[in-house]
Design a protein around this motif. Structure first.
Motif, mmCIF file in Angstrom:
data_model
loop_
_atom_site.group_PDB
_atom_site.id
_atom_site.type_symbol
_atom_site.label_atom_id
_atom_site.label_comp_id
_atom_site.label_asym_id
_atom_site.label_seq_id
_atom_site.Cartn_x
_atom_site.Cartn_y
_atom_site.Cartn_z
ATOM 1 N N GLY A 22 4.932 8.658 -12.945
ATOM 2 C CA GLY A 22 3.783 8.993 -12.090
ATOM 3 C C GLY A 22 4.228 9.031 -10.655
ATOM 4 N N PRO A 23 3.277 8.873 -9.723
ATOM 5 C CA PRO A 23 3.693 8.595 -8.353
ATOM 6 C C PRO A 23 4.246 7.173 -8.318
ATOM 7 N N LEU A 24 5.123 6.871 -7.388
ATOM 8 C CA LEU A 24 5.719 5.533 -7.315
ATOM 9 C C LEU A 24 4.636 4.472 -7.075
ATOM 10 N N ALA A 28 1.276 -1.402 -12.951
ATOM 11 C CA ALA A 28 0.652 -2.722 -12.816
ATOM 12 C C ALA A 28 0.830 -3.282 -11.406
ATOM 13 N N SER A 29 1.881 -2.827 -10.730
ATOM 14 C CA SER A 29 2.173 -3.373 -9.393
ATOM 15 C C SER A 29 1.236 -2.840 -8.321
ATOM 16 N N GLY A 30 0.422 -1.854 -8.660
ATOM 17 C CA GLY A 30 -0.483 -1.288 -7.650
ATOM 18 C C GLY A 30 -1.837 -1.982 -7.623
ATOM 19 N N GLY A 222 -5.227 -6.524 -17.730
ATOM 20 C CA GLY A 222 -5.866 -7.449 -16.792
ATOM 21 C C GLY A 222 -6.808 -6.683 -15.887
ATOM 22 N N GLN A 223 -7.935 -7.301 -15.584
ATOM 23 C CA GLN A 223 -8.890 -6.709 -14.645
ATOM 24 C C GLN A 223 -9.062 -7.651 -13.452
ATOM 25 N N ALA A 224 -9.197 -7.080 -12.271
ATOM 26 C CA ALA A 224 -9.378 -7.884 -11.062
ATOM 27 C C ALA A 224 -10.304 -7.120 -10.109
ATOM 28 N N LYS A 327 2.928 -12.213 -15.818
ATOM 29 C CA LYS A 327 1.962 -12.592 -14.774
ATOM 30 C C LYS A 327 2.623 -13.061 -13.482
ATOM 31 N N VAL A 328 3.961 -13.052 -13.441
ATOM 32 C CA VAL A 328 4.630 -13.637 -12.261
ATOM 33 C C VAL A 328 5.642 -12.696 -11.607
ATOM 34 N N SER A 329 5.556 -11.401 -11.886
ATOM 35 C CA SER A 329 6.583 -10.464 -11.395
ATOM 36 C C SER A 329 6.789 -10.511 -9.894
HETATM 37 C C1 LIG Z 1 -5.093 -7.748 -13.180
HETATM 38 C C2 LIG Z 1 -3.672 -8.161 -12.924
HETATM 39 C C3 LIG Z 1 -3.411 -9.190 -12.038
HETATM 40 C C4 LIG Z 1 -2.093 -9.602 -11.808
HETATM 41 N N1 LIG Z 1 -1.876 -10.593 -10.889
HETATM 42 C C5 LIG Z 1 -0.599 -10.937 -10.602
HETATM 43 C C6 LIG Z 1 -0.354 -11.916 -9.601
HETATM 44 O O1 LIG Z 1 -1.277 -12.458 -8.995
HETATM 45 N N2 LIG Z 1 0.952 -12.235 -9.331
HETATM 46 C C7 LIG Z 1 1.993 -11.644 -10.002
HETATM 47 O O2 LIG Z 1 3.156 -11.955 -9.715
HETATM 48 N N3 LIG Z 1 1.774 -10.725 -10.960
HETATM 49 C C8 LIG Z 1 0.505 -10.371 -11.270
HETATM 50 N N4 LIG Z 1 0.265 -9.444 -12.228
HETATM 51 C C9 LIG Z 1 1.403 -8.939 -13.005
HETATM 52 C C10 LIG Z 1 2.162 -7.892 -12.248
HETATM 53 O O3 LIG Z 1 1.265 -6.980 -11.666
HETATM 54 C C11 LIG Z 1 3.100 -7.172 -13.212
HETATM 55 O O4 LIG Z 1 3.863 -8.115 -13.940
HETATM 56 C C12 LIG Z 1 4.055 -6.277 -12.434
HETATM 57 O O5 LIG Z 1 3.330 -5.413 -11.612
HETATM 58 C C13 LIG Z 1 4.957 -5.498 -13.374
HETATM 59 O O6 LIG Z 1 5.824 -4.710 -12.584
HETATM 60 P P1 LIG Z 1 6.776 -3.660 -13.256
HETATM 61 O O7 LIG Z 1 7.552 -3.021 -12.180
HETATM 62 O O8 LIG Z 1 7.491 -4.298 -14.391
HETATM 63 O O9 LIG Z 1 5.776 -2.590 -13.915
HETATM 64 P P2 LIG Z 1 4.832 -1.496 -13.235
HETATM 65 O O10 LIG Z 1 4.351 -1.924 -11.902
HETATM 66 O O11 LIG Z 1 3.820 -1.132 -14.259
HETATM 67 O O12 LIG Z 1 5.810 -0.274 -12.975
HETATM 68 C C14 LIG Z 1 6.321 0.514 -14.013
HETATM 69 C C15 LIG Z 1 6.617 1.883 -13.468
HETATM 70 O O13 LIG Z 1 7.296 2.616 -14.498
HETATM 71 C C16 LIG Z 1 6.734 3.914 -14.569
HETATM 72 N N5 LIG Z 1 6.921 4.388 -15.947
HETATM 73 C C17 LIG Z 1 6.297 3.955 -17.060
HETATM 74 N N6 LIG Z 1 6.753 4.604 -18.145
HETATM 75 C C18 LIG Z 1 7.681 5.478 -17.712
HETATM 76 C C19 LIG Z 1 8.521 6.423 -18.352
HETATM 77 N N7 LIG Z 1 8.464 6.626 -19.678
HETATM 78 N N8 LIG Z 1 9.373 7.160 -17.595
HETATM 79 C C20 LIG Z 1 9.433 6.966 -16.250
HETATM 80 N N9 LIG Z 1 8.664 6.075 -15.588
HETATM 81 C C21 LIG Z 1 7.819 5.351 -16.313
HETATM 82 C C22 LIG Z 1 5.278 3.741 -14.198
HETATM 83 O O14 LIG Z 1 4.733 4.972 -13.734
HETATM 84 C C23 LIG Z 1 5.357 2.677 -13.110
HETATM 85 O O15 LIG Z 1 5.498 3.234 -11.825
HETATM 86 C C24 LIG Z 1 -1.020 -8.981 -12.485
HETATM 87 C C25 LIG Z 1 -1.277 -7.928 -13.358
HETATM 88 C C26 LIG Z 1 -2.588 -7.515 -13.585
HETATM 89 C C27 LIG Z 1 -2.833 -6.355 -14.501
#
Ligand SMILES: Cc1cc2nc3c(=O)[nH]c(=O)nc-3n(C[C@H](O)[C@H](O)[C@H](O)COP(=O)(O)OP(=O)(O)OC[C@H]3O[C@@H](n4cnc5c(N)ncnc54)[C@H](O)[C@@H]3O)c2cc1C
Length: 366
Positions: A22-24, A28-30, A222-224, A327-329
Protein backbone atom coordinates in the motif's frame (compact mmCIF):
# COMPACT_ATOMS: atom_id res chain seq x y z
CA UNK A 1 9.29 -2.56 11.57
CA UNK A 2 10.20 -2.48 7.90
CA UNK A 3 10.62 1.30 7.92
CA UNK A 4 13.11 1.06 10.80
CA UNK A 5 14.95 -1.69 8.91
CA UNK A 6 15.20 0.54 5.84
CA UNK A 7 16.42 3.47 7.96
CA UNK A 8 19.11 1.27 9.51
CA UNK A 9 20.06 -0.10 6.08
CA UNK A 10 20.46 3.44 4.76
CA UNK A 11 22.77 4.33 7.64
CA UNK A 12 24.81 1.18 6.99
CA UNK A 13 25.07 2.04 3.29
CA UNK A 14 23.20 -1.09 2.16
CA UNK A 15 21.49 -0.71 -1.20
CA UNK A 16 17.82 -1.32 -0.42
CA UNK A 17 14.52 -1.67 -2.24
CA UNK A 18 11.61 -0.91 0.09
CA UNK A 19 8.43 -2.40 -1.31
CA UNK A 20 5.00 -1.89 0.24
CA UNK A 21 1.67 -3.27 -0.93
CA UNK A 22 0.00 0.00 0.00
CA UNK A 23 1.19 3.49 0.75
CA UNK A 24 3.95 3.39 3.39
CA UNK A 25 2.89 3.29 7.03
CA UNK A 26 -0.79 2.48 6.59
CA UNK A 27 -0.72 -0.93 8.27
CA UNK A 28 -1.09 -1.57 12.00
CA UNK A 29 1.54 1.10 12.62
CA UNK A 30 -0.74 3.86 11.32
CA UNK A 31 -2.87 3.80 14.48
CA UNK A 32 -3.57 6.02 17.45
CA UNK A 33 -2.36 4.61 20.76
CA UNK A 34 1.45 4.53 20.92
CA UNK A 35 1.85 3.27 24.48
CA UNK A 36 5.44 2.16 25.21
CA UNK A 37 4.91 -0.22 28.10
CA UNK A 38 7.70 -2.13 29.83
CA UNK A 39 7.13 -5.62 31.14
CA UNK A 40 6.80 -5.88 34.92
CA UNK A 41 10.26 -5.80 36.55
CA UNK A 42 9.91 -9.15 38.38
CA UNK A 43 11.36 -12.50 37.24
CA UNK A 44 13.99 -10.71 35.16
CA UNK A 45 15.10 -12.54 32.00
CA UNK A 46 16.71 -11.91 28.63
CA UNK A 47 13.42 -10.84 27.04
CA UNK A 48 12.82 -8.23 29.71
CA UNK A 49 16.41 -7.03 29.39
CA UNK A 50 16.05 -6.74 25.61
CA UNK A 51 12.85 -4.73 25.97
CA UNK A 52 14.37 -2.53 28.70
CA UNK A 53 17.40 -1.75 26.52
CA UNK A 54 15.15 -1.04 23.54
CA UNK A 55 12.77 1.24 25.44
CA UNK A 56 15.71 3.15 26.86
CA UNK A 57 17.56 3.52 23.56
CA UNK A 58 14.41 4.64 21.74
CA UNK A 59 14.90 8.07 23.39
CA UNK A 60 18.16 8.63 21.51
CA UNK A 61 16.83 7.09 18.30
CA UNK A 62 13.94 9.57 18.34
CA UNK A 63 16.24 12.51 19.06
CA UNK A 64 18.41 11.49 16.09
CA UNK A 65 15.45 10.98 13.76
CA UNK A 66 13.88 14.29 14.77
CA UNK A 67 17.18 16.10 14.16
CA UNK A 68 17.55 14.46 10.74
CA UNK A 69 14.00 15.18 9.59
CA UNK A 70 13.04 18.34 11.48
CA UNK A 71 9.82 16.55 12.51
CA UNK A 72 8.56 15.73 15.98
CA UNK A 73 7.48 12.21 16.89
CA UNK A 74 5.26 13.00 19.89
CA UNK A 75 7.55 11.03 22.20
CA UNK A 76 7.54 11.54 25.97
CA UNK A 77 8.61 9.38 28.90
CA UNK A 78 5.39 10.22 30.69
CA UNK A 79 5.26 7.10 32.87
CA UNK A 80 2.28 4.88 33.61
CA UNK A 81 -0.34 4.63 36.34
CA UNK A 82 -1.88 1.26 37.14
CA UNK A 83 -4.83 1.45 39.55
CA UNK A 84 -4.89 -1.29 42.20
CA UNK A 85 -8.52 -2.17 42.97
CA UNK A 86 -7.75 -4.94 45.54
CA UNK A 87 -5.37 -5.07 48.57
CA UNK A 88 -3.54 -8.22 47.39
CA UNK A 89 -2.49 -6.33 44.23
CA UNK A 90 -0.80 -3.72 46.40
CA UNK A 91 1.34 -6.43 48.03
CA UNK A 92 2.42 -7.68 44.63
CA UNK A 93 3.15 -4.12 43.52
CA UNK A 94 5.40 -3.52 46.54
CA UNK A 95 7.40 -6.60 45.51
CA UNK A 96 7.72 -5.23 41.97
CA UNK A 97 8.87 -1.95 43.42
CA UNK A 98 11.95 -3.67 44.88
CA UNK A 99 12.48 -5.53 41.57
CA UNK A 100 12.47 -2.24 39.65
CA UNK A 101 15.11 -0.78 41.97
CA UNK A 102 17.33 -3.77 41.13
CA UNK A 103 16.65 -4.13 37.38
CA UNK A 104 15.43 -0.81 35.96
CA UNK A 105 18.77 0.95 35.97
CA UNK A 106 21.50 1.86 33.56
CA UNK A 107 24.48 3.98 34.62
CA UNK A 108 23.07 6.90 36.52
CA UNK A 109 19.56 6.40 35.11
CA UNK A 110 17.04 4.87 37.54
CA UNK A 111 13.39 4.07 36.92
CA UNK A 112 10.82 3.18 39.56
CA UNK A 113 7.67 1.20 40.30
CA UNK A 114 6.31 3.46 43.03
CA UNK A 115 3.25 2.40 44.98
CA UNK A 116 1.03 5.42 45.72
CA UNK A 117 -2.01 5.79 47.96
CA UNK A 118 -3.98 8.02 45.61
CA UNK A 119 -3.74 9.43 42.07
CA UNK A 120 -1.06 12.15 41.84
CA UNK A 121 -3.53 14.32 39.91
CA UNK A 122 -7.18 14.43 40.92
CA UNK A 123 -9.29 12.40 38.48
CA UNK A 124 -6.38 10.90 36.51
CA UNK A 125 -7.70 8.25 37.13
CA UNK A 126 -10.84 8.50 39.29
CA UNK A 127 -9.76 7.44 42.82
CA UNK A 128 -12.73 5.03 42.99
CA UNK A 129 -10.74 2.66 40.75
CA UNK A 130 -7.72 2.73 43.06
CA UNK A 131 -9.15 1.42 46.34
CA UNK A 132 -5.78 -0.17 47.22
CA UNK A 133 -3.69 2.62 45.68
CA UNK A 134 -1.92 2.62 42.35
CA UNK A 135 1.41 1.95 40.74
CA UNK A 136 3.37 4.81 39.23
CA UNK A 137 5.90 3.36 36.81
CA UNK A 138 8.37 6.06 35.74
CA UNK A 139 9.85 4.08 32.83
CA UNK A 140 6.85 3.81 30.48
CA UNK A 141 6.53 6.30 27.66
CA UNK A 142 4.37 7.13 24.68
CA UNK A 143 4.88 8.16 21.08
CA UNK A 144 2.52 9.36 18.39
CA UNK A 145 2.39 6.38 16.00
CA UNK A 146 1.61 8.50 12.95
CA UNK A 147 4.20 11.17 13.76
CA UNK A 148 6.89 8.53 14.21
CA UNK A 149 5.90 6.77 11.00
CA UNK A 150 5.91 10.14 9.14
CA UNK A 151 9.40 10.89 10.41
CA UNK A 152 10.67 7.47 9.29
CA UNK A 153 9.04 7.91 5.87
CA UNK A 154 10.41 11.45 5.49
CA UNK A 155 13.90 10.20 6.31
CA UNK A 156 13.55 7.40 3.74
CA UNK A 157 12.22 9.63 0.96
CA UNK A 158 15.49 11.51 0.93
CA UNK A 159 17.72 8.48 1.58
CA UNK A 160 20.43 7.79 -0.97
CA UNK A 161 20.62 3.98 -0.62
CA UNK A 162 16.88 3.25 -0.39
CA UNK A 163 14.50 3.15 -3.34
CA UNK A 164 10.80 3.04 -2.47
CA UNK A 165 8.08 1.30 -4.45
CA UNK A 166 4.52 1.60 -3.16
CA UNK A 167 1.43 -0.30 -4.31
CA UNK A 168 3.34 -3.49 -5.08
CA UNK A 169 2.29 -6.64 -3.24
CA UNK A 170 4.66 -9.57 -2.66
CA UNK A 171 2.87 -12.84 -3.35
CA UNK A 172 5.60 -15.39 -2.80
CA UNK A 173 9.28 -15.83 -2.10
CA UNK A 174 11.33 -18.16 -4.26
CA UNK A 175 14.41 -18.71 -2.07
CA UNK A 176 16.16 -21.08 -4.50
CA UNK A 177 16.34 -18.32 -7.11
CA UNK A 178 16.56 -15.48 -4.54
CA UNK A 179 13.44 -13.93 -6.09
CA UNK A 180 10.30 -12.26 -4.86
CA UNK A 181 7.25 -12.72 -7.02
CA UNK A 182 4.78 -9.85 -6.97
CA UNK A 183 1.07 -9.67 -7.66
CA UNK A 184 0.75 -9.14 -11.41
CA UNK A 185 3.81 -11.26 -12.18
CA UNK A 186 6.69 -8.85 -11.53
CA UNK A 187 9.85 -10.32 -10.07
CA UNK A 188 12.78 -8.89 -8.13
CA UNK A 189 15.96 -10.73 -7.24
CA UNK A 190 17.61 -10.06 -3.91
CA UNK A 191 20.85 -10.49 -2.03
CA UNK A 192 18.92 -10.59 1.24
CA UNK A 193 15.22 -10.16 1.78
CA UNK A 194 13.79 -8.83 5.05
CA UNK A 195 10.16 -9.90 5.32
CA UNK A 196 8.40 -7.23 7.35
CA UNK A 197 4.84 -7.24 6.07
CA UNK A 198 3.09 -7.19 9.45
CA UNK A 199 0.69 -10.12 9.87
CA UNK A 200 1.02 -10.87 6.18
CA UNK A 201 4.63 -11.89 6.77
CA UNK A 202 3.34 -15.15 8.25
CA UNK A 203 1.99 -16.71 5.02
CA UNK A 204 5.01 -15.43 3.06
CA UNK A 205 7.41 -17.12 5.51
CA UNK A 206 5.26 -20.21 5.88
CA UNK A 207 5.35 -20.59 2.09
CA UNK A 208 9.10 -21.29 2.21
CA UNK A 209 8.99 -23.55 5.27
CA UNK A 210 8.44 -27.29 5.54
CA UNK A 211 4.84 -28.36 6.25
CA UNK A 212 3.97 -27.31 9.80
CA UNK A 213 1.25 -28.44 12.18
CA UNK A 214 0.13 -24.90 12.97
CA UNK A 215 0.22 -21.48 11.31
CA UNK A 216 3.30 -19.56 12.45
CA UNK A 217 1.23 -16.52 13.29
CA UNK A 218 -2.12 -14.82 12.99
CA UNK A 219 -3.66 -11.35 12.82
CA UNK A 220 -5.37 -10.06 15.98
CA UNK A 221 -7.71 -7.16 15.37
CA UNK A 222 -7.61 -4.11 17.63
CA UNK A 223 -9.86 -1.07 17.76
CA UNK A 224 -8.95 2.26 19.34
CA UNK A 225 -10.27 5.83 19.41
CA UNK A 226 -8.95 9.37 19.67
CA UNK A 227 -10.74 11.89 21.91
CA UNK A 228 -10.31 15.64 22.10
CA UNK A 229 -9.97 17.02 25.63
CA UNK A 230 -8.17 19.73 27.54
CA UNK A 231 -5.69 17.30 29.13
CA UNK A 232 -2.06 17.92 30.12
CA UNK A 233 0.01 15.95 27.57
CA UNK A 234 2.58 15.16 30.27
CA UNK A 235 0.15 13.00 32.26
CA UNK A 236 1.12 9.32 32.59
CA UNK A 237 -0.49 6.60 30.52
CA UNK A 238 -3.24 4.87 32.53
CA UNK A 239 -3.50 1.10 32.22
CA UNK A 240 -6.28 -0.97 33.80
CA UNK A 241 -7.36 -4.47 32.79
CA UNK A 242 -6.31 -4.10 29.17
CA UNK A 243 -7.65 -0.55 28.85
CA UNK A 244 -5.14 2.17 27.91
CA UNK A 245 -5.70 5.91 28.22
CA UNK A 246 -2.83 7.79 26.57
CA UNK A 247 -2.49 11.58 26.76
CA UNK A 248 -0.87 12.88 23.58
CA UNK A 249 0.16 16.37 22.52
CA UNK A 250 -2.40 18.86 21.20
CA UNK A 251 -5.30 17.95 23.48
CA UNK A 252 -5.66 14.44 22.14
CA UNK A 253 -6.23 11.36 24.27
CA UNK A 254 -6.07 7.91 22.71
CA UNK A 255 -8.07 5.07 24.25
CA UNK A 256 -7.93 1.39 23.39
CA UNK A 257 -7.92 -1.38 22.59
CA UNK A 258 -9.96 -4.42 21.76
CA UNK A 259 -8.20 -7.73 21.13
CA UNK A 260 -10.09 -9.90 18.64
CA UNK A 261 -8.91 -13.26 17.33
CA UNK A 262 -12.10 -13.62 15.30
CA UNK A 263 -13.48 -10.81 13.13
CA UNK A 264 -15.28 -10.27 9.85
CA UNK A 265 -13.97 -6.89 8.76
CA UNK A 266 -10.37 -5.91 9.65
CA UNK A 267 -10.98 -2.17 9.43
CA UNK A 268 -14.48 -1.62 10.84
CA UNK A 269 -15.22 -0.33 14.34
CA UNK A 270 -18.22 -1.46 16.33
CA UNK A 271 -19.88 -1.79 19.74
CA UNK A 272 -16.73 -3.32 21.22
CA UNK A 273 -14.97 0.00 20.70
CA UNK A 274 -17.91 1.92 22.16
CA UNK A 275 -17.48 -0.22 25.28
CA UNK A 276 -13.78 0.69 25.46
CA UNK A 277 -14.68 4.39 25.14
CA UNK A 278 -17.32 4.11 27.91
CA UNK A 279 -14.83 2.41 30.23
CA UNK A 280 -12.28 5.15 29.54
CA UNK A 281 -14.86 7.87 30.27
CA UNK A 282 -15.68 6.20 33.62
CA UNK A 283 -11.99 5.81 34.50
CA UNK A 284 -11.20 9.45 33.70
CA UNK A 285 -14.14 11.74 34.42
CA UNK A 286 -12.52 14.56 32.41
CA UNK A 287 -13.19 12.45 29.31
CA UNK A 288 -16.91 12.06 30.08
CA UNK A 289 -17.99 14.59 27.44
CA UNK A 290 -14.86 14.53 25.27
CA UNK A 291 -15.80 14.25 21.58
CA UNK A 292 -14.46 11.29 19.64
CA UNK A 293 -12.45 12.62 16.71
CA UNK A 294 -11.51 9.27 15.21
CA UNK A 295 -12.30 5.57 15.50
CA UNK A 296 -9.72 3.19 14.03
CA UNK A 297 -8.99 -0.52 13.68
CA UNK A 298 -5.94 -2.50 12.59
CA UNK A 299 -4.46 -5.99 12.60
CA UNK A 300 -1.59 -6.77 14.95
CA UNK A 301 0.91 -9.47 13.91
CA UNK A 302 0.86 -12.17 16.62
CA UNK A 303 3.40 -14.95 16.13
CA UNK A 304 2.64 -18.45 17.34
CA UNK A 305 4.88 -18.10 20.39
CA UNK A 306 3.57 -14.57 21.04
CA UNK A 307 7.09 -13.11 20.95
CA UNK A 308 8.50 -11.13 18.02
CA UNK A 309 9.62 -13.22 15.03
CA UNK A 310 13.00 -12.07 13.80
CA UNK A 311 16.10 -13.43 12.09
CA UNK A 312 17.25 -15.67 9.29
CA UNK A 313 15.13 -18.55 8.07
CA UNK A 314 17.01 -21.68 9.17
CA UNK A 315 16.84 -23.23 5.68
CA UNK A 316 17.02 -20.06 3.57
CA UNK A 317 19.41 -17.82 5.43
CA UNK A 318 19.10 -14.93 3.00
CA UNK A 319 15.45 -14.56 3.93
CA UNK A 320 15.10 -12.72 7.22
CA UNK A 321 11.95 -12.28 9.29
CA UNK A 322 11.09 -9.00 11.01
CA UNK A 323 7.57 -9.19 12.37
CA UNK A 324 5.44 -10.45 15.27
CA UNK A 325 5.69 -7.34 17.48
CA UNK A 326 2.04 -7.94 18.44
CA UNK A 327 1.22 -5.33 21.13
CA UNK A 328 4.70 -3.92 21.80
CA UNK A 329 6.24 -3.20 18.38
CA UNK A 330 6.71 0.54 18.82
CA UNK A 331 9.10 0.23 21.75
CA UNK A 332 11.35 -2.41 20.24
CA UNK A 333 11.14 -2.15 16.42
CA UNK A 334 14.40 -0.16 16.12
CA UNK A 335 16.32 -2.86 18.03
CA UNK A 336 14.66 -5.72 16.16
CA UNK A 337 15.62 -3.94 12.93
CA UNK A 338 19.25 -3.87 14.15
CA UNK A 339 19.04 -7.63 14.70
CA UNK A 340 17.63 -8.17 11.20
CA UNK A 341 20.44 -6.06 9.70
CA UNK A 342 22.98 -8.05 11.71
CA UNK A 343 21.59 -11.16 10.03
CA UNK A 344 22.07 -9.47 6.64
CA UNK A 345 25.67 -8.62 7.53
CA UNK A 346 26.44 -12.10 8.84
CA UNK A 347 26.72 -10.92 12.44
CA UNK A 348 25.15 -12.36 15.58
CA UNK A 349 21.55 -11.07 15.65
CA UNK A 350 21.74 -10.76 19.47
CA UNK A 351 18.17 -11.69 20.25
CA UNK A 352 16.47 -13.67 23.00
CA UNK A 353 16.20 -17.24 21.67
CA UNK A 354 12.40 -17.18 21.77
CA UNK A 355 12.34 -14.22 19.34
CA UNK A 356 14.00 -16.11 16.51
CA UNK A 357 12.16 -17.34 13.45
CA UNK A 358 13.84 -20.70 14.02
CA UNK A 359 12.18 -20.98 17.43
CA UNK A 360 8.75 -20.11 16.07
CA UNK A 361 9.11 -22.73 13.33
CA UNK A 362 9.91 -25.38 15.95
CA UNK A 363 6.86 -24.37 18.01
CA UNK A 364 4.64 -24.48 14.89
CA UNK A 365 5.89 -27.97 14.03
CA UNK A 366 4.86 -29.51 17.39
C1 LIG B 1 -5.67 -0.98 18.09
C2 LIG B 1 -4.20 -1.23 18.20
C3 LIG B 1 -3.49 -0.63 19.23
C4 LIG B 1 -2.12 -0.87 19.37
N1 LIG B 1 -1.44 -0.22 20.37
C5 LIG B 1 -0.10 -0.39 20.46
C6 LIG B 1 0.62 0.33 21.45
O1 LIG B 1 0.05 1.09 22.23
N2 LIG B 1 1.98 0.15 21.50
C7 LIG B 1 2.62 -0.70 20.64
O2 LIG B 1 3.85 -0.83 20.72
N3 LIG B 1 1.95 -1.40 19.71
C8 LIG B 1 0.61 -1.26 19.61
N4 LIG B 1 -0.09 -1.94 18.67
C9 LIG B 1 0.63 -2.94 17.86
C10 LIG B 1 1.40 -2.29 16.75
O3 LIG B 1 0.59 -1.33 16.11
C11 LIG B 1 1.84 -3.36 15.76
O4 LIG B 1 2.48 -4.42 16.45
C12 LIG B 1 2.82 -2.77 14.76
O5 LIG B 1 2.26 -1.65 14.15
C13 LIG B 1 3.22 -3.81 13.72
O6 LIG B 1 4.14 -3.20 12.84
P1 LIG B 1 4.63 -3.95 11.55
O7 LIG B 1 5.58 -3.07 10.86
O8 LIG B 1 5.04 -5.33 11.91
O9 LIG B 1 3.29 -4.11 10.67
P2 LIG B 1 2.44 -3.02 9.87
O10 LIG B 1 2.50 -1.69 10.51
O11 LIG B 1 1.11 -3.62 9.64
O12 LIG B 1 3.22 -2.87 8.49
C14 LIG B 1 3.23 -3.88 7.52
C15 LIG B 1 3.44 -3.24 6.18
O13 LIG B 1 3.61 -4.30 5.22
C16 LIG B 1 2.84 -4.00 4.08
N5 LIG B 1 2.48 -5.28 3.45
C17 LIG B 1 1.62 -6.21 3.90
N6 LIG B 1 1.58 -7.27 3.07
C18 LIG B 1 2.43 -7.00 2.06
C19 LIG B 1 2.84 -7.71 0.90
N7 LIG B 1 2.32 -8.91 0.60
N8 LIG B 1 3.75 -7.13 0.07
C20 LIG B 1 4.27 -5.91 0.37
N9 LIG B 1 3.92 -5.20 1.46
C21 LIG B 1 3.03 -5.74 2.28
C22 LIG B 1 1.63 -3.24 4.59
O14 LIG B 1 1.06 -2.45 3.55
C23 LIG B 1 2.24 -2.41 5.71
O15 LIG B 1 2.69 -1.15 5.26
C24 LIG B 1 -1.45 -1.73 18.47
C25 LIG B 1 -2.15 -2.31 17.42
C26 LIG B 1 -3.52 -2.07 17.28
C27 LIG B 1 -4.24 -2.68 16.12
Amino acid sequence: MGLWAAVKAERLGISTLLVDAGPLGQGASGGLLGALMPHTPDKWNDKKQFQFDALLSLEDEIIELEAETGLVCGYRRSGRLIPLPKPHLRKIALGHSADAEACWRRGDRRFHWHVLDRPPQNGWPDAAFAAAGLVHDTFAARVSPRSLVSALVTFLRSASNVRIVEGLEAEAIDPAASRIIFHGGGVVTFGHCIVSAGHRSFPLLQGISPPLKHPIGQPVKGQAALLKADIDPALPVIFLNGLYVVAHEGGHVAVGSTSEDVFDDPSSTDAQLEDVISRARALVPALAQAPVVERWAGLRPKAIDRDPMVGAHPEHTRVIALTGGFKVSFGIAHRLADAALNAVNGREPRLPASFTLANHLVVASR
